[in-house]
Design an enzyme around this catalytic site. Structure first.
Site, PDB file in Angstrom:
ATOM      1  N   TRP A 193     -16.640  -4.065 -17.226  1.00 38.34           N
ATOM      2  CA  TRP A 193     -16.471  -3.987 -16.059  1.00 38.34           C
ATOM      3  C   TRP A 193     -16.211  -3.024 -15.086  1.00 38.34           C
ATOM      4  O   TRP A 193     -14.959  -3.138 -15.385  1.00 38.34           O
ATOM      5  CB  TRP A 193     -16.804  -5.222 -15.474  1.00 38.34           C
ATOM      6  CG  TRP A 193     -16.562  -5.567 -13.953  1.00 38.34           C
ATOM      7  CD1 TRP A 193     -17.981  -5.063 -13.012  1.00 38.34           C
ATOM      8  CD2 TRP A 193     -15.382  -5.497 -12.851  1.00 38.34           C
ATOM      9  NE1 TRP A 193     -17.167  -6.148 -11.888  1.00 38.34           N
ATOM     10  CE2 TRP A 193     -16.292  -5.305 -11.209  1.00 38.34           C
ATOM     11  CE3 TRP A 193     -13.796  -5.792 -12.927  1.00 38.34           C
ATOM     12  CZ2 TRP A 193     -14.885  -5.636 -10.599  1.00 38.34           C
ATOM     13  CZ3 TRP A 193     -13.473  -5.561 -11.616  1.00 38.34           C
ATOM     14  CH2 TRP A 193     -14.001  -5.378 -10.896  1.00 38.34           C
ATOM     15  N   GLU A 232     -20.860  -5.543 -17.523  1.00 41.78           N
ATOM     16  CA  GLU A 232     -20.944  -6.460 -16.167  1.00 41.78           C
ATOM     17  C   GLU A 232     -20.960  -6.343 -14.552  1.00 41.78           C
ATOM     18  O   GLU A 232     -20.857  -5.878 -14.316  1.00 41.78           O
ATOM     19  CB  GLU A 232     -20.006  -7.759 -16.443  1.00 41.78           C
ATOM     20  CG  GLU A 232     -19.752  -8.658 -15.310  1.00 41.78           C
ATOM     21  CD  GLU A 232     -18.205  -9.221 -15.078  1.00 41.78           C
ATOM     22  OE1 GLU A 232     -17.165  -8.656 -15.938  1.00 41.78           O
ATOM     23  OE2 GLU A 232     -18.271 -10.127 -14.240  1.00 41.78           O
ATOM     24  N   LYS A 234     -22.398  -6.696 -10.767  1.00 39.79           N
ATOM     25  CA  LYS A 234     -21.659  -7.286  -9.634  1.00 39.79           C
ATOM     26  C   LYS A 234     -22.410  -7.394  -8.387  1.00 39.79           C
ATOM     27  O   LYS A 234     -22.676  -6.290  -8.124  1.00 39.79           O
ATOM     28  CB  LYS A 234     -20.289  -7.268  -9.594  1.00 39.79           C
ATOM     29  CG  LYS A 234     -19.658  -8.540  -8.913  1.00 39.79           C
ATOM     30  CD  LYS A 234     -17.691  -7.943  -8.841  1.00 39.79           C
ATOM     31  CE  LYS A 234     -17.109  -8.698  -7.888  1.00 39.79           C
ATOM     32  NZ  LYS A 234     -15.790  -8.139  -8.297  1.00 39.79           N
ATOM     33  N   ASP A 265     -21.903 -12.773 -14.908  1.00 39.75           N
ATOM     34  CA  ASP A 265     -21.024 -13.498 -14.442  1.00 39.75           C
ATOM     35  C   ASP A 265     -21.286 -14.803 -12.567  1.00 39.75           C
ATOM     36  O   ASP A 265     -21.847 -14.086 -12.608  1.00 39.75           O
ATOM     37  CB  ASP A 265     -19.752 -12.721 -13.820  1.00 39.75           C
ATOM     38  CG  ASP A 265     -18.522 -13.192 -13.571  1.00 39.75           C
ATOM     39  OD1 ASP A 265     -18.763 -14.227 -12.721  1.00 39.75           O
ATOM     40  OD2 ASP A 265     -17.104 -13.032 -13.536  1.00 39.75           O
ATOM     41  N   HIS A 268     -20.856 -13.580  -9.138  1.00 37.71           N
ATOM     42  CA  HIS A 268     -21.365 -12.371  -8.957  1.00 37.71           C
ATOM     43  C   HIS A 268     -22.677 -12.075  -7.962  1.00 37.71           C
ATOM     44  O   HIS A 268     -22.992 -10.734  -8.371  1.00 37.71           O
ATOM     45  CB  HIS A 268     -20.917 -11.240 -10.221  1.00 37.71           C
ATOM     46  CG  HIS A 268     -20.072 -11.242 -10.841  1.00 37.71           C
ATOM     47  ND1 HIS A 268     -19.752  -9.977 -11.337  1.00 37.71           N
ATOM     48  CD2 HIS A 268     -18.784 -11.148 -10.177  1.00 37.71           C
ATOM     49  CE1 HIS A 268     -18.093  -9.344 -11.361  1.00 37.71           C
ATOM     50  NE2 HIS A 268     -17.965 -10.674 -11.043  1.00 37.71           N
ATOM     51  N   HIS A 292     -19.341 -14.335 -18.131  1.00 38.26           N
ATOM     52  CA  HIS A 292     -17.940 -15.320 -16.992  1.00 38.26           C
ATOM     53  C   HIS A 292     -17.852 -16.418 -16.719  1.00 38.26           C
ATOM     54  O   HIS A 292     -18.803 -16.640 -15.494  1.00 38.26           O
ATOM     55  CB  HIS A 292     -17.589 -13.832 -16.617  1.00 38.26           C
ATOM     56  CG  HIS A 292     -16.994 -12.667 -16.965  1.00 38.26           C
ATOM     57  ND1 HIS A 292     -16.465 -12.199 -16.705  1.00 38.26           N
ATOM     58  CD2 HIS A 292     -16.275 -12.975 -18.510  1.00 38.26           C
ATOM     59  CE1 HIS A 292     -16.164 -11.520 -17.954  1.00 38.26           C
ATOM     60  NE2 HIS A 292     -16.025 -11.710 -18.614  1.00 38.26           N
ATOM     61  N   ASP A 300     -14.959 -14.926  -2.132  1.00 40.29           N
ATOM     62  CA  ASP A 300     -14.141 -15.401  -3.016  1.00 40.29           C
ATOM     63  C   ASP A 300     -15.641 -15.679  -4.544  1.00 40.29           C
ATOM     64  O   ASP A 300     -16.023 -17.229  -4.725  1.00 40.29           O
ATOM     65  CB  ASP A 300     -12.795 -16.427  -3.388  1.00 40.29           C
ATOM     66  CG  ASP A 300     -12.363 -16.104  -5.070  1.00 40.29           C
ATOM     67  OD1 ASP A 300     -12.184 -15.156  -4.893  1.00 40.29           O
ATOM     68  OD2 ASP A 300     -12.302 -16.939  -5.813  1.00 40.29           O
ATOM     69  N   ASP A 302     -13.667 -16.068  -7.827  1.00 38.57           N
ATOM     70  CA  ASP A 302     -13.094 -16.710  -9.238  1.00 38.57           C
ATOM     71  C   ASP A 302     -12.218 -18.167  -8.836  1.00 38.57           C
ATOM     72  O   ASP A 302     -10.989 -17.974  -9.214  1.00 38.57           O
ATOM     73  CB  ASP A 302     -12.434 -15.182  -9.186  1.00 38.57           C
ATOM     74  CG  ASP A 302     -12.894 -14.108  -9.491  1.00 38.57           C
ATOM     75  OD1 ASP A 302     -13.599 -14.591 -10.770  1.00 38.57           O
ATOM     76  OD2 ASP A 302     -13.021 -13.080  -8.862  1.00 38.57           O
ATOM     77  N   ASP A 332     -13.593 -17.177 -16.523  1.00 35.18           N
ATOM     78  CA  ASP A 332     -12.782 -15.726 -15.587  1.00 35.18           C
ATOM     79  C   ASP A 332     -12.970 -16.260 -14.452  1.00 35.18           C
ATOM     80  O   ASP A 332     -13.685 -15.838 -13.490  1.00 35.18           O
ATOM     81  CB  ASP A 332     -14.194 -14.203 -15.118  1.00 35.18           C
ATOM     82  CG  ASP A 332     -14.054 -13.387 -14.982  1.00 35.18           C
ATOM     83  OD1 ASP A 332     -12.547 -13.223 -14.246  1.00 35.18           O
ATOM     84  OD2 ASP A 332     -14.593 -12.366 -14.283  1.00 35.18           O
TER      85      ASP A 332
HETATM   86  C1  RNT Z   1     -14.370  -8.421 -11.782  1.00 31.97           C
HETATM   87  C2  RNT Z   1     -15.098  -8.930 -12.547  1.00 31.97           C
HETATM   88  C3  RNT Z   1     -14.693  -8.936 -14.467  1.00 31.97           C
HETATM   89  C4  RNT Z   1     -12.875  -9.485 -14.230  1.00 31.97           C
HETATM   90  C5  RNT Z   1     -12.376  -9.225 -15.173  1.00 31.97           C
HETATM   91  C6  RNT Z   1     -10.299  -9.449 -14.954  1.00 31.97           C
HETATM   92  O1  RNT Z   1     -15.350  -9.252 -10.136  1.00 31.97           O
HETATM   93  O2  RNT Z   1     -15.440 -10.233 -12.494  1.00 31.97           O
HETATM   94  O3  RNT Z   1     -14.478  -9.629 -15.417  1.00 31.97           O
HETATM   95  O4  RNT Z   1     -12.693 -10.178 -13.620  1.00 31.97           O
HETATM   96  O5  RNT Z   1     -11.957  -8.291 -15.668  1.00 31.97           O
HETATM   97 ZN    ZN Z   2     -16.544 -11.204 -14.534  1.00 25.44          ZN
END
Ligand code: RNT
Ligand code: ZN
Length: 425
Positions: A193, A232, A234, A265, A268, A292, A300, A302, A332
């Site tokens: 990523w 990955e 986003k 993810d 994302h 993820h 956010d 995460d 993640d």
């Molecule tokens: C960031 C990505 C990535 C990170 C990690 C720490 O938006 O999701 O995967 O969260 O690598």
């Molecule tokens: Zn991620």
């Protein structure tokens, strides 16, 4: 870590016995579900334990458009502390799992080892530790929190010197992944990523993407055993709101054309866009998938994973389509506002509970009524499933795997907090 052994099946609780009957009425074998769940490993991300810090000598503040909020005391400051915290968390999570490392979590013994100089030796202790605890390892090059990423570009940078620096980092990361995978007898997924992007509207959206594709091809040049490559995408990050080089379309095209793993993810995409529906959309075209699993809340991406509809749908799509053996399930998220060990336990157990719910689904029955065009029965059955006693099956799973069921695990986290975490400054 506590030995996780199976209790003999004849000690099943009365509530499990009742639940088992209830599922059997629908043609679902709950014992088979428990057995299947025991075989699913989740890749637990190390970075929840120290707010995506890592152990480099010249540690930069967290960059790359990701952010951790909160100042809950007791974050891990050293590899030993991080491993101890992970052991505590894993002892409260049923089953056998994997740990996901970032390159910045190497053990550099106080030396300033730059990203283009990382090597397997810096991860030797992690590998030994994983062996001892029968864990798999996954890996990630760290393309952020670094002066050479400070202007928002890494592998897609217009400056060849900077691109080459990061290409070297990516190559070395894959080699480390391969060493890990071979040492542990289970392939390491190395996930790329990069944060590359811009806050405001770029004049050229194409050139950085062309450079990223070219750089990735260089990173992936060597054929390696024991390592699987993932990429990955986003939608946006903090400071890359207008343009992200590695967008969904870019990486879908890249993964399909190069036959790499695509990493989806959950945080994302556009807020109303879930990743569950993407699983059957991409797996016909790529060899395997990396997830993820995360939880987006407003800006956010995460938050700690919880058992919500998004999570249930993700698990359901993997299980119902028979994709368990082609999907690597990683977590993640990073939350520094609650106990970090508890954050791991809550998120991982939520993922497992979602998988259990999926394993308890009478998929054949649902598909049969669907084929008959009986969408009324399909909806009725889908609703009925939501209130079946999967909680009793989950508790049985914890008992059989020798980890505390219900809320009993939190007492162990509190005790660890009092005797270990609270002593850290
Ligand atoms: C960031 C990505 C990535 C990170 C990690 C720490 O938006 O999701 O995967 O969260 O690598
Ligand atoms: Zn991620």
């Amino acid at each position: 870590m506590k030995p996780k052994t199976k209790a003999p099946a004849n000690t099943a609780s009365p509530s499990y016995t009742l639940a088992k009957e209830r599922y059997a009425e629908l043609g679902v074998d709950s014992d088979a579900a428990l057995q299947a769940l025991a075989g699913i490993s989740i890749s637990v991300h190390c970075w929840q334990g120290d707010d995506v810090g890592g152990f480099e000598k010249n540690r930069e503040t967290l960059g790359g458009g990701i952010a951790v909020t909160g100042n809950y005391p007791g974050k891990a400051r050293t590899p030993l502390e991080l491993r101890a915290d992970l052991e505590k968390a894993l002892s409260l999570i049923p089953g056998r799992h994997r740990v996901n490392l970032h390159a910045c979590y190497g053990e550099f013994e106080g030396k300033g080892v730059d990203r283009d100089a990382i090597a397997p030796e810096h991860f030797r202790s992690w590998i030994e530790w994983a062996k001892t605890h029968k864990l798999g390892l996954d890996f990630n090059p760290t393309f952020f929190s670094h002066p050479k990423a400070a202007d928002g570009f890494t592998l897609s940078h217009h400056d060849k010197e900077i691109r080459d620096f990061w290409i070297e980092h990516g190559r070395r990361s894959r080699e480390i992944g391969a060493v890990m995978g071979k040492a542990l007898g289970s392939p390491t997924v190395t996930n790329v990523w990069v944060p590359d992007g811009t806050k405001d509207t770029p004049a050229d959206r194409l050139a950085p993407r062309e450079r990223l594709a070219e750089s990735l091809d260089s990173v992936f040049q060597a054929k390696l055993k024991g390592n699987l490559d993932a990429v990955e995408p986003k939608l946006f990050g903090i400071g890359s709101e207008s343009y992200v080089v590695g967008s969904a379309e870019f990486y879908l095209g890249y993964a399909v054309s190069r036959q790499k793993l695509l990493c989806l993810d959950a945080g994302h995409f556009h807020p109303t866009e879930g990743i569950a529906d993407k699983i059957s959309g991409v797996l016909p075209f790529i060899p395997e998938l990396l997830l993820h699993v995360s939880r987006g809340v407003r800006w956010d991406s995460d938050h700690v994973v919880v058992l919500n509809d998004d999570l249930l749908s993700i698990a359901r799509e993997i299980v119902a389509n028979g994709f368990l053996n082609r999907t690597h399930i990683g977590l993640d998220y990073f939350d520094a506002s609650i106990n970090r060990v508890a954050a791991w336990v809550i998120g991982t157990r939520a993922m497992q509970r979602a998988l259990l719910a999926a394993l308890l689904e009478p998929t054949q029955a649902l598909r049969a009524v669907e084929l008959e065009g009986d969408f009324t029965s399909r909806l009725a059955l889908q609703e009925e499933l939501k209130v079946l006693p999967s909680g009793a099956v989950w508790e049985e799973f914890c008992e059989r795997q020798n980890v505390p069921s219900g809320m009993r695990w939190i007492a162990e986290v509190r005790a660890y907090e009092a005797s270990v975490l609270s002593l850290r400054e």
